[in-house]
Every structure is written in structure tokens, then in C-alpha cells.
Design a protein around this motif. Structure first.
Motif, PDB file in Angstrom:
ATOM      1  N   VAL A   1       0.453  27.721  43.480  1.00 43.54           N
ATOM      2  CA  VAL A   1       1.352  28.807  43.858  1.00 43.54           C
ATOM      3  C   VAL A   1       0.675  30.163  43.674  1.00 43.54           C
ATOM      4  CG1 VAL A   1       3.510  29.981  43.235  1.00 43.54           C
ATOM      5  CG2 VAL A   1       3.437  27.479  43.350  1.00 43.54           C
ATOM      6  N   LEU A   2      -0.101  30.293  42.623  1.00 42.69           N
ATOM      7  CA  LEU A   2      -0.624  31.596  42.210  1.00 42.69           C
ATOM      8  C   LEU A   2      -1.871  32.050  42.960  1.00 42.69           C
ATOM      9  CD1 LEU A   2      -0.291  31.149  38.354  1.00 42.69           C
ATOM     10  CD2 LEU A   2       0.941  32.835  39.721  1.00 42.69           C
ATOM     11  N   LEU A   3      -2.821  31.153  43.142  1.00 41.09           N
ATOM     12  CA  LEU A   3      -4.140  31.572  43.606  1.00 41.09           C
ATOM     13  C   LEU A   3      -4.142  31.870  45.111  1.00 41.09           C
ATOM     14  CD1 LEU A   3      -6.333  29.080  41.550  1.00 41.09           C
ATOM     15  CD2 LEU A   3      -5.902  31.509  41.084  1.00 41.09           C
ATOM     16  N   PRO A   4      -4.903  32.887  45.531  1.00 38.12           N
ATOM     17  CA  PRO A   4      -4.916  33.279  46.939  1.00 38.12           C
ATOM     18  C   PRO A   4      -5.467  32.206  47.872  1.00 38.12           C
ATOM     19  CG  PRO A   4      -5.710  35.075  45.563  1.00 38.12           C
ATOM     20  CD  PRO A   4      -5.606  33.863  44.682  1.00 38.12           C
ATOM     21  N   SER A   5      -6.305  31.299  47.361  1.00 37.44           N
ATOM     22  CA  SER A   5      -6.823  30.214  48.199  1.00 37.44           C
ATOM     23  C   SER A   5      -6.893  28.944  47.352  1.00 37.44           C
ATOM     24  CB  SER A   5      -8.212  30.563  48.761  1.00 37.44           C
ATOM     25  OG  SER A   5      -9.189  30.541  47.742  1.00 37.44           O
ATOM     26  N   PRO A   6      -6.942  27.767  47.980  1.00 35.62           N
ATOM     27  CA  PRO A   6      -6.911  26.516  47.229  1.00 35.62           C
ATOM     28  C   PRO A   6      -8.150  26.291  46.384  1.00 35.62           C
ATOM     29  CG  PRO A   6      -7.073  26.093  49.604  1.00 35.62           C
ATOM     30  CD  PRO A   6      -6.930  27.561  49.427  1.00 35.62           C
ATOM     31  N   MET A   7      -7.974  25.579  45.284  1.00 36.13           N
ATOM     32  CA  MET A   7      -9.114  25.186  44.461  1.00 36.13           C
ATOM     33  C   MET A   7      -9.937  24.175  45.236  1.00 36.13           C
ATOM     34  SD  MET A   7      -7.382  25.069  40.659  1.00 36.13           S
ATOM     35  CE  MET A   7      -5.873  24.225  41.177  1.00 36.13           C
ATOM     36  N   ALA A   8     -11.257  24.425  45.330  1.00 40.64           N
ATOM     37  CA  ALA A   8     -12.106  23.645  46.231  1.00 40.64           C
ATOM     38  C   ALA A   8     -13.151  22.799  45.526  1.00 40.64           C
ATOM     39  CB  ALA A   8     -12.804  24.583  47.217  1.00 40.64           C
ATOM     40  N   SER A   9     -13.602  23.229  44.353  1.00 38.98           N
ATOM     41  CA  SER A   9     -14.674  22.502  43.672  1.00 38.98           C
ATOM     42  C   SER A   9     -14.420  22.495  42.177  1.00 38.98           C
ATOM     43  CB  SER A   9     -16.029  23.157  43.968  1.00 38.98           C
ATOM     44  OG  SER A   9     -17.070  22.500  43.263  1.00 38.98           O
ATOM     45  N   LEU A  10     -14.727  21.370  41.544  1.00 41.06           N
ATOM     46  CA  LEU A  10     -14.500  21.211  40.098  1.00 41.06           C
ATOM     47  C   LEU A  10     -15.704  20.533  39.477  1.00 41.06           C
ATOM     48  CD1 LEU A  10     -11.363  19.712  38.324  1.00 41.06           C
ATOM     49  CD2 LEU A  10     -13.592  18.684  37.972  1.00 41.06           C
ATOM     50  N   SER A  11     -16.088  21.008  38.308  1.00 46.56           N
ATOM     51  CA  SER A  11     -17.083  20.332  37.487  1.00 46.56           C
ATOM     52  C   SER A  11     -16.554  20.315  36.063  1.00 46.56           C
ATOM     53  CB  SER A  11     -18.428  21.070  37.539  1.00 46.56           C
ATOM     54  OG  SER A  11     -19.378  20.439  36.704  1.00 46.56           O
ATOM     55  N   GLY A  12     -16.430  19.129  35.487  1.00 44.20           N
ATOM     56  CA  GLY A  12     -15.809  19.088  34.161  1.00 44.20           C
ATOM     57  C   GLY A  12     -16.153  17.840  33.385  1.00 44.20           C
ATOM     58  N   PHE A  13     -15.530  17.760  32.213  1.00 47.62           N
ATOM     59  CA  PHE A  13     -15.696  16.608  31.336  1.00 47.62           C
ATOM     60  C   PHE A  13     -14.335  16.184  30.805  1.00 47.62           C
ATOM     61  CE2 PHE A  13     -19.757  18.783  31.212  1.00 47.62           C
ATOM     62  CZ  PHE A  13     -20.671  17.739  31.331  1.00 47.62           C
ATOM     63  N   ALA A  14     -14.189  14.894  30.541  1.00 44.45           N
ATOM     64  CA  ALA A  14     -12.957  14.351  29.988  1.00 44.45           C
ATOM     65  C   ALA A  14     -13.273  13.503  28.777  1.00 44.45           C
ATOM     66  CB  ALA A  14     -12.228  13.504  31.038  1.00 44.45           C
ATOM     67  N   SER A  15     -12.308  13.398  27.878  1.00 42.13           N
ATOM     68  CA  SER A  15     -12.515  12.602  26.666  1.00 42.13           C
ATOM     69  C   SER A  15     -11.175  12.136  26.111  1.00 42.13           C
ATOM     70  CB  SER A  15     -13.253  13.428  25.605  1.00 42.13           C
ATOM     71  OG  SER A  15     -12.504  14.588  25.255  1.00 42.13           O
ATOM     72  N   GLN A  16     -11.237  11.161  25.233  1.00 40.46           N
ATOM     73  CA  GLN A  16     -10.078  10.734  24.451  1.00 40.46           C
ATOM     74  C   GLN A  16     -10.346  11.095  23.005  1.00 40.46           C
ATOM     75  OE1 GLN A  16      -9.188   6.528  24.463  1.00 40.46           O
ATOM     76  NE2 GLN A  16      -7.602   6.727  22.900  1.00 40.46           N
ATOM     77  N   ASN A  17      -9.522  11.982  22.447  1.00 41.84           N
ATOM     78  CA  ASN A  17      -9.737  12.462  21.088  1.00 41.84           C
ATOM     79  C   ASN A  17      -8.733  11.919  20.075  1.00 41.84           C
ATOM     80  OD1 ASN A  17     -11.955  14.151  21.869  1.00 41.84           O
ATOM     81  ND2 ASN A  17     -10.466  15.535  22.798  1.00 41.84           N
ATOM     82  N   GLN A  18      -7.618  11.380  20.560  1.00 40.97           N
ATOM     83  CA  GLN A  18      -6.628  10.756  19.684  1.00 40.97           C
ATOM     84  C   GLN A  18      -6.475   9.291  20.090  1.00 40.97           C
ATOM     85  OE1 GLN A  18      -5.295  12.266  17.035  1.00 40.97           O
ATOM     86  NE2 GLN A  18      -6.457  14.126  17.565  1.00 40.97           N
ATOM     87  N   LYS A  19      -6.579   8.393  19.122  1.00 39.65           N
ATOM     88  CA  LYS A  19      -6.600   6.959  19.417  1.00 39.65           C
ATOM     89  C   LYS A  19      -5.333   6.478  20.097  1.00 39.65           C
ATOM     90  CE  LYS A  19      -9.777   5.654  15.686  1.00 39.65           C
ATOM     91  NZ  LYS A  19      -9.939   4.843  14.445  1.00 39.65           N
ATOM     92  N   HIS A  20      -4.201   7.160  19.835  1.00 45.63           N
ATOM     93  CA  HIS A  20      -2.938   6.687  20.407  1.00 45.63           C
ATOM     94  C   HIS A  20      -2.676   7.244  21.805  1.00 45.63           C
ATOM     95  CE1 HIS A  20      -1.781  10.578  18.741  1.00 45.63           C
ATOM     96  NE2 HIS A  20      -0.606  10.513  19.359  1.00 45.63           N
ATOM     97  N   LEU A  21      -3.677   7.948  22.386  1.00 43.16           N
ATOM     98  CA  LEU A  21      -3.482   8.558  23.702  1.00 43.16           C
ATOM     99  C   LEU A  21      -4.537   8.091  24.706  1.00 43.16           C
ATOM    100  CD1 LEU A  21      -2.645  12.208  22.566  1.00 43.16           C
ATOM    101  CD2 LEU A  21      -1.042  10.428  23.284  1.00 43.16           C
ATOM    102  N   PRO A  22      -4.610   6.787  24.960  1.00 41.59           N
ATOM    103  CA  PRO A  22      -5.566   6.316  25.958  1.00 41.59           C
ATOM    104  C   PRO A  22      -5.070   6.597  27.377  1.00 41.59           C
ATOM    105  CG  PRO A  22      -4.187   4.482  25.214  1.00 41.59           C
ATOM    106  CD  PRO A  22      -3.806   5.680  24.376  1.00 41.59           C
TER     107      PRO A  22
END
Length: 375
Positions: free
Chosen positions: A212-233
């Protein structure tokens, strides 16, 4: 808005705490809740009792549940006085139920996310566009943040040039999920059979707000993901660098892996957008002892003297009561009447899922978000 016979499919927390009040907020005669479906008789009965109280009904809605052909979902969908259904079932169940309801000739408002992953969502969208959309049936995805007036007020400030040309943005969500949380104790969330766990279920809200906010759509992403709490797989955290189609870049932090409540409470979460002439900050604030929630938008704009020199800044604050669920239901019913405002589109909701999926799988490599939703 012509009167609609409504049914709720699902009897969980959000059906009771959000969808029932949204039905209650409809204009008189716009919609009547006639039936509730759940997998068990008890859960359907419990929600029907709550509906009778919240909607001030003379009698509770009819209940439908599995195990008896006279009371199952097929029996509900066979009723000619039910025109539209609200689907609030577990994420992986929803696509098959959406198809089933449309095949029965019902208009559908299904809860976000649109599907467990992009491939499943694309297949569903193509099926609906081919088989049901030509019949005039309406399918919308219930993404309440997309309708929140506070985000639209912020978007309008950006369009009006209050902060100048946008050059960067930041979104931060830091959540703490206790093991005794009512949401965590929902069985399908405790052991998720879909990517991302709470990241998918909750993270799509923030991505919808950025849409809704940004003037144009998000087009590219570079990131990392992890699980830091054992009860949240299987994952509870994503950190991503993002670039929009017009070259604006930003940071998105999504985590439900806070180790203690204070990490969440003191995170200063929210969304900020910075431009050449100012910036704005958006946060959700609880008022009246938590009984009321508002989206607060603070806009800071540079002030200049007659020589064009920067001499300070002025701030403007807007507060809009949170009512996105009410608005998405009204928008859905208006769409059935042929008054389509463009919100709640499945392809828009799919782009939110694509962002989460990309964040989970990037591992530091750029992902083309626009290409991802094209299949």
C-alpha cells in the motif's frame, strides 16, 4: 448493498474475535449470518452461541460439522439462501475449500495467506480465473492490513509529496510467542505443515502494508532466514534487503523468535519511509487499556526559509482506528454488487506470500519477486 446470506467456515479465534464483529458492523440489511461450519459439532456450536450474543440474534445460526451427511459442508453449500462464505480455516486446507465453495456457486472471502506457497497459490488463481470468474463469482483474499485507513493515510501523505521523493524504507516486526499463547496453542500453528510458520501466517500483513505504501512494487530480495526458538519450526526469523521496481531500497526484519517479552516490547517496531524532504513513521498503538487499537502515522517534513535553506522540521500526526477487517468484509460485499475497489485481489495476496517464500529461500542470493509470482 443488497442483502446477502452469509456463512462462516471455521470456528477459531479470528472468526470469533474479528469476523463476528465485522458482520455486526455492516450496515443494516447488508448481510445476515445464517450458518457456521466447523470440523466438530462442539466448535461450531460454540461459535454459533457467540454469534447469537455478538450479533444480537433471536436465534443462533445453523451449525454444520463433519461426520453426518445432513450436517456437513456439502449440506451447508447446498442452501440457496447462502450467497457468500467467509473461509477461516487452516492455511493448507483453504485452497480446496475455496474451490469447493465456488463450485457450489458461492462468493468467497478467504483468510490470508492465499496459499501455503506460490505454486499452490498460482494454481488456485488460474483455476478460479478459468472456471469461476467468467460465471461472475467473486473471490477475495481477506488481508485486513491492506484496508487499514492508517496505512492509506500514510500512502496519501507520500503521494502528496509530504516527504519528497522516497529513497528508503524500513519495516520491523519483533514478536514474542509464548508457549501458552492462544495462537500458539492452535494445533495447526503448533506443528505447521507449511513454510515459515508464524512468518507466513503473520508476516504477510507487513508485506501487504508495504504494498500500500511504496510508490512501486518490491522487485528484488536478498536475505537470510533462521529458527531461533525450538518451539517455532521451521523458521521464525527473516532479515532481508529489498529493492523496489523504481530503485528504492529498504530493510525488512520479521521475527517471532524474541526470547523474552521485553525484546518485543522494546523493539520499536513498525514501518518508516524516508524521502528527500522528510520521513514518516507508522506504529500500531493500543489505547483505553488495550480495548482500542489505532494506527498512528507521524509525518516529519523539512521547513525552509525564503532562501530555500533548511531551518527545521514540522510534524503532523494522524491516528486512524484499526478497522481493516470491517472494511475488507464491506469491500467484498460491494464487489459482489459490482462495485470493485481493487482491494483483496488474490494476485496481490500472492505477492505477499512470494516475499516470505523468497526470504526463506534466498540464503543471501537475490530473488526476483516479480518473476516469482509469474510462475
Amino acid at each position: 448493498m443488497s442483502p446477502k446470506g452469509l456463512a462462516i467456515l471455521g470456528s477459531g479465534i479470528f472468526a470469533k474475535e474479528a469476523h463476528l464483529p465485522a458482520i455486526a458492523a455492516l450496515p443494516s440489511g447488508a448481510g445476515e449470518l445464517k450458518a457456521i461450519y466447523s470440523r466438530s459439532e462442539k466448535s461450531a456450536s460454540d461459535l454459533a452461541q457467540a454469534a447469537q450474543e455478538i450479533l444480537n440474534l433471536a436465534q443462533r445460526p445453523a451449525i454444520y460439522y463433519d461426520g453426518d451427511a445432513a450436517t456437513d459442508l456439502d449440506a451447508l453449500l447446498a442452501r440457496t439462501d447462502i450467497h457468500a462464505v467467509i473461509v477461516a480455516l487452516p492455511i493448507t486446507v483453504q485452497p480446496s475449500i475455496v474451490r469447493k465453495c465456488l463450485a457450489a456457486g458461492k462468493h468467497v472471502l478467504s483468510e490470508k495467506p492465499v496459499a501455503k506457497d506460490v505454486a499452490t497459490g498460482l494454481e488456485l488463481i488460474r483455476d478460479v480465473d478459468t472456471a469461476y470468474k467468467p460465471k461472475g463469482l467473486v473471490w477475495r483474499v481477506a488481508e485486513n492490513w491492506e484496508l487499514e485507513p492508517g496505512y492509506h493515510a500514510a500512502a496519501q501523505a507520500i503521494r502528496d509529496g509530504k516527504i519528497g521523493k522516497v529513497n528508503s524504507f524500513n519495516a520491523r516486526v519483533v514478536g514474542y510467542v509464548a508457549k501458552d499463547s492462544k495462537y500458539y496453542k492452535t494445533p495447526w500453528r503448533t506443528v505447521p505443515d507449511y513454510q515459515g510458520g508464524f512468518l507466513l501466517d503473520g508476516g504477510v500483513h507487513t508485506i501487504a502494508a508495504l504494498r500500500v505504501l511504496l510508490p512501486s512494487p518490491m522487485a528484488s530480495l536478498s536475505g537470510f532466514a533462521s529458527q531461533n526458538q525450538k518451539h517455532l519450526p521451521p523458521h521464525d526469523t527473516i532479515h532481508a534487503v529489498v529493492r523496489t521496481a523504481d530503485g528504492v531500497h529498504g530493510l525488512v526484519e520479521l521475527t517471532w523468535g524474541a526470547p523474552v517479552p521485553s525484546r518485543s516490547e522494546q523493539a520499536h517496531g513498525g514501518i518508516s519511509v524516508t524521502g528527500q524532504d522528510g520521513w514518516l513513521n507508522i506504529e500500531t498503538v493500543a489505547l483505553d487499556g488495550g480495548r482500542k487499537r489505532v494506527v498512528r502515522v507521524t509525518v516529519a517534513t523539512v521547513t525552509r526559509n525564503e532562501k530555500g535553506e533548511d531551518v527545521g522540521e514540522e510534524k503532523h500526526v494522524v491516528e486512524e482506528e484499526s478497522r481493516g477487517v470491517n472494511l475488507e468484509l464491506a469491500s467484498f460485499l460491494n464487489a459482489i454488487d459490482g462495485q470493485d475497489d481493487g482491494f483483496g485481489t488474490p494476485i496481490g495476496a500472492l505477492s505477499d506470500v512470494a516475499f516470505i517464500q523468497a526470504g526463506l529461500n534466498s540464503n543471501g542470493q537475490p530473488v526476483d519477486l516479480l518473476k516469482l509470482v509469474q510462475g
